[in-house]
Scaffold this motif. Structure first.
Motif, short mmCIF file in Angstrom:
data_model
loop_
_atom_site.label_atom_id
_atom_site.label_comp_id
_atom_site.label_asym_id
_atom_site.label_seq_id
_atom_site.Cartn_x
_atom_site.Cartn_y
_atom_site.Cartn_z
N LYS A 61 39.49 42.58 29.83
CA LYS A 61 39.07 43.26 31.07
C LYS A 61 38.52 44.53 31.03
O LYS A 61 38.99 45.40 30.14
CB LYS A 61 40.54 43.18 31.50
N SER A 107 37.85 48.88 35.44
CA SER A 107 37.18 48.65 36.57
C SER A 107 36.05 49.41 37.01
O SER A 107 36.17 50.71 36.66
CB SER A 107 38.30 48.46 37.64
N HIS A 150 36.22 43.88 38.90
CA HIS A 150 37.06 43.76 37.80
C HIS A 150 35.90 42.87 36.86
O HIS A 150 35.98 41.51 37.13
CB HIS A 150 38.50 43.42 37.54
N LYS A 167 34.83 40.69 33.84
CA LYS A 167 35.48 40.08 32.53
C LYS A 167 34.36 39.54 31.61
O LYS A 167 33.31 39.05 32.18
CB LYS A 167 36.50 39.09 33.02
N SER A 218 46.66 43.28 28.22
CA SER A 218 46.25 42.66 29.16
C SER A 218 46.41 41.10 29.03
O SER A 218 46.89 40.28 29.74
CB SER A 218 45.20 42.83 30.02
N GLN A 259 49.49 38.49 35.02
CA GLN A 259 48.38 38.00 35.51
C GLN A 259 48.19 36.54 36.23
O GLN A 259 48.94 35.78 35.74
CB GLN A 259 47.25 38.23 34.40
#
Ligand code: ATP
Ligand code: ATP
Ligand code: MG
Ligand code: MG
Ligand code: MG
Ligand code: MG
Length: 259
Positions: A214, A217, A231, A233, A253, A259
């Protein structure tokens, strides 16, 4: 109601067995090449580690992560790869045979399709196959123990193979080399044979970890004054230690259960 009076569809379906994986557990799908000892010899893999073959495996594993969105992490070495599905995945309603068979067949097709990208003019002599299994792990601690177990295996096999093939290339036949390695202390043997183990490629020593990273942001400022938060990826490949806490602290994460 008697069984022969119910709708045929229900009757036929009643023979299928339940194979749903336990809810709220990490699912590991481990695939392994079938008879790759033979496959690697027939296709003249460099010993002990053929870089092209490992890069091909990695490329197929990346494709799996892109195809199956619930895969959060994977770890590969030699002819095997372990894929981690997030705890709350509901892929194929968590039916084991559907999940395993679709991952294995997708990986295998990719392996065949991409073979030429890594082996160029070397032709694929027969269709390779992989087997697969699913195992549930109830906590991230146990999941990490599983992954550590695979990396320890990579480490020990690679130390052994480095010594073994050093003996073979210096004139011993395989039987003699095997005999000399029997019960040997690997650390001592490496020194004795003058192998600078730390200089060996990290991919050979640590295996390969592939995961979604990730990125921070990115807040976009639109002309109309609105802010949107996207976000992004990115797929990552690292050849590092995943036994100690460092990797997991830096990539917290991955095992984030929410998630
Ligand atoms: P099985 O069908 O039971 O898995 P196998 O012959 O595939 O049998 P494994 O224990 O899976 O046995 O071992 C895989 C073998 O494939 C290794 O021992 C090694 O000889 C070979 N191999 C796999 N990847 C590579 C590679 N990148 N470079 C060199 N050899 C490799
Ligand atoms: P799922 O992934 O759930 O299996 P699916 O799209 O594969 O979804 P199926 O119920 O398996 O759905 O149906 C297979 C579909 O593939 C058929 O509906 C048809 O459209 C198509 N198909 C398969 N074989 C042929 C064929 N020989 N000729 C034309 N169409 C075909
Ligand atoms: Mg096997
Ligand atoms: Mg194998
Ligand atoms: Mg194997
Ligand atoms: Mg189907």
């Amino acid at each position: 109601e008697e069984i022969d009076k119910v709708k045929p569809e229900y009757y036929i379906r009643s023979f299928e067995f339940e194979n749903k994986l336990m809810p709220s557990t990490w699912i590991i799908i481990r695939i392994d090449g079938c008879h790759f000892h033979r496959f690697s010899e027939l296709h003249e893999f460099e010993k002990p580690n053929d870089e092209r073959a490992l890069n091909l495996m990695n490329s197929c594993a990346m494709a799996v992560l892109e195809e199956f969105q619930d895969m959060v992490f994977s770890y590969g070495v030699s002819d095997e790869y372990s894929f981690v599905l997030r705890k709350n995945s509901y892929l194929y309603q968590r039916r084991a045979s559907e999940i395993v068979s679709s991952v294995v067949s997708f990986f295998t097709s990719m392996y065949v399709m991409r073979w030429k990208d890594f082996f160029q003019e070397k032709v694929l002599k027969y269709p390779p196959s992989f087997d697969g299994r699913a195992v549930c792990y109830p906590s991230s601690e146990i999941l990490r123990d599983y992954l550590s177990w695979r990396q320890v295996d990579c480490h020990i096999n690679n130390q052994y193979n480095s010594c073994f093939w050093k003996l073979v290339t210096s004139g011993k036949n395989k039987r003699e080399a095997q005999h000399e390695m029997k019960g040997a202390q690997l650390q001592k043997k490496l020194e004795e044979l003058g192998i600078e183990y730390d200089k060996i490629l990290a991919m050979f020593r640590h295996g390969s970890s592939i995961f979604w990273d990730k990125e921070d942001s990115i807040v976009e400022h639109h002309q109309n004054g609105n802010l949107s938060d996207s976000h992004m990826k990115k797929i990552m490949l690292e050849n590092c230690d995943i036994i100690g806490p460092k990797f997991w602290l830096e990539h917290s994460s991955i095992l984030d259960e929410k998630q």
